[in-house]
Design an enzyme around this catalytic site. Structure first.
Site, PDB file in Angstrom:
ATOM      1  NE  ARG A  13      29.272 -35.211  -0.378  1.00  0.00           N
ATOM      2  CZ  ARG A  13      30.089 -36.072   0.209  1.00  0.00           C
ATOM      3  NH1 ARG A  13      30.467 -35.894   1.473  1.00  0.00           N
ATOM      4  NH2 ARG A  13      30.560 -37.102  -0.458  1.00  0.00           N
ATOM      5  CB  SER A  40      27.497 -35.915  -7.129  1.00  0.00           C
ATOM      6  OG  SER A  40      28.513 -36.821  -7.494  1.00  0.00           O
ATOM      7  CD  GLU A  79      26.462 -33.901  -3.573  1.00  0.00           C
ATOM      8  OE1 GLU A  79      27.566 -33.425  -3.895  1.00  0.00           O
ATOM      9  OE2 GLU A  79      26.346 -34.986  -2.998  1.00  0.00           O
TER      10      GLU A  79
END
Length: 301
Positions: free
Chosen positions: A174, A224, A294
């Site tokens: 990520r 997420s 994230e």
């Protein structure tokens, strides 16, 4: 500010709006105003906008489809460059796919599957744009952008348009070099593989059905919230800590998927950030694991 606007108008960069509320431009439907919103009409207009902003010493932020993004309640000082449909392009050349930064990552995966190309199945449940996916090294189901990206066209903060190879982006989980090297992705080139259409369609259908069962897609959310810790899953830790349904103001940990925070209707960025911090503290106290968000947080808090 007036001279900046005059320079942007003289360069015919595109639409310019003052004090534009950003909540409608994000999937969380949260965020205060931008001092200046620019919707460029072309890649060249993006480059010109950046050069003018830098010359006037005005900071800039880029927004694509607004997923995986939390805009602070006080908004963003300086300019926001909103990538519009001028970069919503797509072209197939055998197994090579050329996708504009504004193109839907989910739609891209569907069209690649219909073309009998494998490699993008993981993207079927990832909201947002191609540009955002390249920037974040988006991934799911054991794969990510770094495995299929060949190169990306990027406009640097100098206004120069460059081509970066996949290795140049220094991909990690990520993460890409673009987190520290200011730039805007305008196009991505993916290298896929010919596959069996039925097998590809079967995998896509399975991912889609699982997504519909387990993700709160009917509510405003940003995907997420936390990265998965090494060897584990953030959602499992949050759920086992008994945090599903936990609320702060209008922000709530989804009852369907514990790694999603949903806007129940009137959530603020402060609500979301407070909930994130509480989740982190509880998981750290219970399991000794530090959850890392994230989600990209931008703007004045």
């Amino acid at each position: 500010m007036q001279q900046l606007i005059s320079d942007l108008q003289a360069a015919q960069v595109g639409e310019i709006r003052l004090n534009e509320k950003l909540a409608p431009y994000t999937t969380w439907k949260i965020g205060g105003p931008a001092d200046l919103l620019i919707v460029p009409v072309s890649k060249e207009a993006i480059a010109a906008s950046i050069r003018i902003l830098v010359r006037h010493q005005v900071p800039w932020t880029v927004i694509g489809r607004g997923s995986n993004l939390l805009v602070a309640d006080k908004g963003i000082r300086g300019a926001v460059i909103k990538l519009g449909d001028t970069l919503e392009t797509l072209r197939f050349d055998g197994t090579t796919v050329y996708a504009g930064a504004s193109y839907s990552f989910i739609k891209l995966s569907v069209l690649a599957a219909k073309a009998g190309l494998t490699g993008l199945e993981f993207a079927g449940g990832i909201p947002g744009s191609v540009g955002g996916a390249v920037y974040m090294n988006a991934g799911a189901h054991g794969s990510d952008v770094s495995r299929i990206l060949k190169q990306a066209e990027v406009i640097l903060d100098s206004g120069e348009i460059v081509t970066m190879q996949a290795d140049d982006l220094r991909y990690a989980y990520r993460h890409s070099v673009l987190h520290t090297l200011p730039g805007i992705v305008t196009e991505a080139v993916f290298e896929l593989v010919e596959g069996d259409r039925k097998e590809i369609a079967g995998a896509m259908a399975a991912y889609r059905d699982r997504r519909l069962r387990t993700q709160p897609l009917q509510l405003a959310c940003a995907g997420s919230v936390f990265r998965n810790p090494q060897g584990g899953f953030a959602a499992k830790l949050i759920e086992e800590a008994g945090l599903k349904g936990k609320r702060v103001g209008g922000a709530e940990v989804s009852e369907l998927h514990a790694n999603f925070i949903v806007n129940t209707g009137n959530a603020t960025a402060v609500d979301v950030l407070t909930l994130i911090e509480e989740i982190q503290q509880i998981v750290l106290d219970k399991y000794g694991i530090s959850l890392v968000p994230e989600v990209l947080v931008v703007g004045e808090r």
